[in-house]
Design a protein around this motif. Structure first.
Motif, PDB file in Angstrom:
ATOM      1  N   ARG A 165       2.763   3.527   4.300  1.00 40.12           N
ATOM      2  CA  ARG A 165       3.236   2.440   3.430  1.00 40.12           C
ATOM      3  C   ARG A 165       2.943   1.099   4.093  1.00 40.12           C
ATOM      4  O   ARG A 165       3.003   0.967   5.284  1.00 40.12           O
ATOM      5  N   ASP A 214      -3.139  10.661  -2.632  1.00 37.12           N
ATOM      6  CA  ASP A 214      -2.601   9.605  -3.498  1.00 37.12           C
ATOM      7  C   ASP A 214      -3.013   8.255  -2.930  1.00 37.12           C
ATOM      8  O   ASP A 214      -2.819   7.999  -1.733  1.00 37.12           O
ATOM      9  N   VAL A 215      -3.537   7.378  -3.767  1.00 34.78           N
ATOM     10  CA  VAL A 215      -3.851   6.007  -3.366  1.00 34.78           C
ATOM     11  C   VAL A 215      -3.241   5.080  -4.405  1.00 34.78           C
ATOM     12  O   VAL A 215      -3.610   5.137  -5.583  1.00 34.78           O
ATOM     13  N   GLY A 216      -2.292   4.236  -3.972  1.00 37.07           N
ATOM     14  CA  GLY A 216      -1.634   3.375  -4.940  1.00 37.07           C
ATOM     15  C   GLY A 216      -0.855   2.252  -4.294  1.00 37.07           C
ATOM     16  O   GLY A 216      -1.224   1.759  -3.233  1.00 37.07           O
ATOM     17  N   PHE A 217       0.251   1.864  -4.921  1.00 39.37           N
ATOM     18  CA  PHE A 217       1.008   0.692  -4.508  1.00 39.37           C
ATOM     19  C   PHE A 217       2.499   0.941  -4.701  1.00 39.37           C
ATOM     20  O   PHE A 217       2.904   1.842  -5.441  1.00 39.37           O
ATOM     21  N   ARG A 218       3.299   0.117  -4.022  1.00 41.38           N
ATOM     22  CA  ARG A 218       4.748   0.158  -4.173  1.00 41.38           C
ATOM     23  C   ARG A 218       5.151  -0.835  -5.267  1.00 41.38           C
ATOM     24  O   ARG A 218       5.000  -2.036  -5.110  1.00 41.38           O
ATOM     25  N   LEU A 277       0.825  -1.204   0.000  1.00 43.58           N
ATOM     26  CA  LEU A 277       0.000   0.000   0.000  1.00 43.58           C
ATOM     27  C   LEU A 277       0.861   1.256   0.000  1.00 43.58           C
ATOM     28  O   LEU A 277       1.885   1.316   0.684  1.00 43.58           O
ATOM     29  N   TRP A 278       0.442   2.257  -0.761  1.00 49.02           N
ATOM     30  CA  TRP A 278       1.054   3.581  -0.699  1.00 49.02           C
ATOM     31  C   TRP A 278      -0.064   4.603  -0.657  1.00 49.02           C
ATOM     32  O   TRP A 278      -0.879   4.699  -1.577  1.00 49.02           O
ATOM     33  N   LEU A 279      -0.138   5.366   0.420  1.00 46.36           N
ATOM     34  CA  LEU A 279      -1.218   6.321   0.625  1.00 46.36           C
ATOM     35  C   LEU A 279      -0.636   7.628   1.157  1.00 46.36           C
ATOM     36  O   LEU A 279       0.178   7.613   2.089  1.00 46.36           O
ATOM     37  N   ASP A 302       6.884   4.177  -6.670  1.00 42.20           N
ATOM     38  CA  ASP A 302       5.476   4.081  -6.293  1.00 42.20           C
ATOM     39  C   ASP A 302       4.622   4.513  -7.478  1.00 42.20           C
ATOM     40  O   ASP A 302       5.009   5.390  -8.254  1.00 42.20           O
ATOM     41  N   GLU A 317      -3.920   9.963  -8.280  1.00 39.86           N
ATOM     42  CA  GLU A 317      -3.826  11.177  -7.469  1.00 39.86           C
ATOM     43  C   GLU A 317      -5.032  12.070  -7.709  1.00 39.86           C
ATOM     44  O   GLU A 317      -5.392  12.368  -8.851  1.00 39.86           O
ATOM     45  N   ALA A 319       0.346   5.524  -8.396  1.00 41.24           N
ATOM     46  CA  ALA A 319      -0.906   5.820  -7.704  1.00 41.24           C
ATOM     47  C   ALA A 319      -1.864   6.588  -8.605  1.00 41.24           C
ATOM     48  O   ALA A 319      -1.490   7.120  -9.649  1.00 41.24           O
TER      49      ALA A 319
END
Length: 213
Positions: free
Chosen positions: A213, A78-82, A45-47, A88, A92, A90
């Motif tokens: 993360r 930002d909502v995404g992934f590593r 997760l990457w936020l 990263d 945005e 995402a």
């Protein structure tokens, strides 16, 4: 009796040898430490949630007047992934309202696909960039003396920028950044019936956000 004695001695020796050979392996098996459990899976997760101070400007290829710079704040998520420890990706979302001197309230929402790269893993300097769509609501193009009627449109947008991220020992971190958003609005008719050609909307942001993360 002689035969029994002759057979007993080899059997006793064989038993003793087997005992001596098997004993170390038995002790080793009993004393072997249990296997370490598999490491816990790492979240991809990457936020980020934050905002900043913005300055906006409309410009065109045939504009001669001094530009106007309305200033306001914005919200950025930002909502995404590593993808890996340094990259990263995402979606945005940036919401940027502003108030013009004409009294109009402009609302621009950017929905972008972005990538963020760090030369160092998990912290330090980073660069980011992406593209997507800007949803423009009640926009007024103001070039000092020439003003367009308020309009609403959707247009292609680009963003790029850089910043610095600081990581804590856990999954949380903090980053500061500078960004430039630009949106292509095309040709617009301004006061007096003249045409402003190739109008570009710009937004510069200095901001900060919390990172998970």
């Amino acid at each position: 009796m002689a035969v029994t004695s002759v057979l007993t001695r080899p059997l006793a020796m064989a038993a003793w040898v087997a005992f001596v050979v098997l004993l170390p392996s038995r002790v080793e098996a009993q004393s072997a430490p249990p296997q370490a459990s598999a490491p816990a899976s790492v979240s991809n997760l990457w936020l980020t949630v934050g905002g900043g101070y913005t300055s906006q400007k409309g410009d065109c290829s045939n504009c001669t007047g001094e530009p106007i710079y309305p200033r306001s704040g914005n919200l950025l998520i930002d909502v995404g992934f590593r993808a890996n420890p340094q990259l990263d990706g995402a979606v945005e979302l940036t919401w940027a309202p502003s108030h013009m001197r004409t009294g109009d309230d402009i609302r621009v929402t950017y929905l972008m696909g972005i990538g963020q790269y760090r030369p160092l893993k998990n912290h330090g300097f980073f660069v980011k960039g992406g593209m997507g769509v800007a949803f423009v609501r009640n926009w007024v193009f103001d070039t000092t003396n020439d003003v367009t009627p308020a309009f609403t449109t959707n247009a292609m947008a680009l963003t790029y920028g850089a910043g610095w991220e600081v990581r804590s020992r856990g999954r949380f971190g903090f980053q500061v950044f500078g960004l430039h958003h630009t949106v292509a609005l095309g040709d617009l008719t301004v006061t007096g019936g003249q045409t402003a050609e190739d109008v570009i909307g710009n937004m510069w942001t200095l901001g900060a956000s919390i990172v998970i993360r």
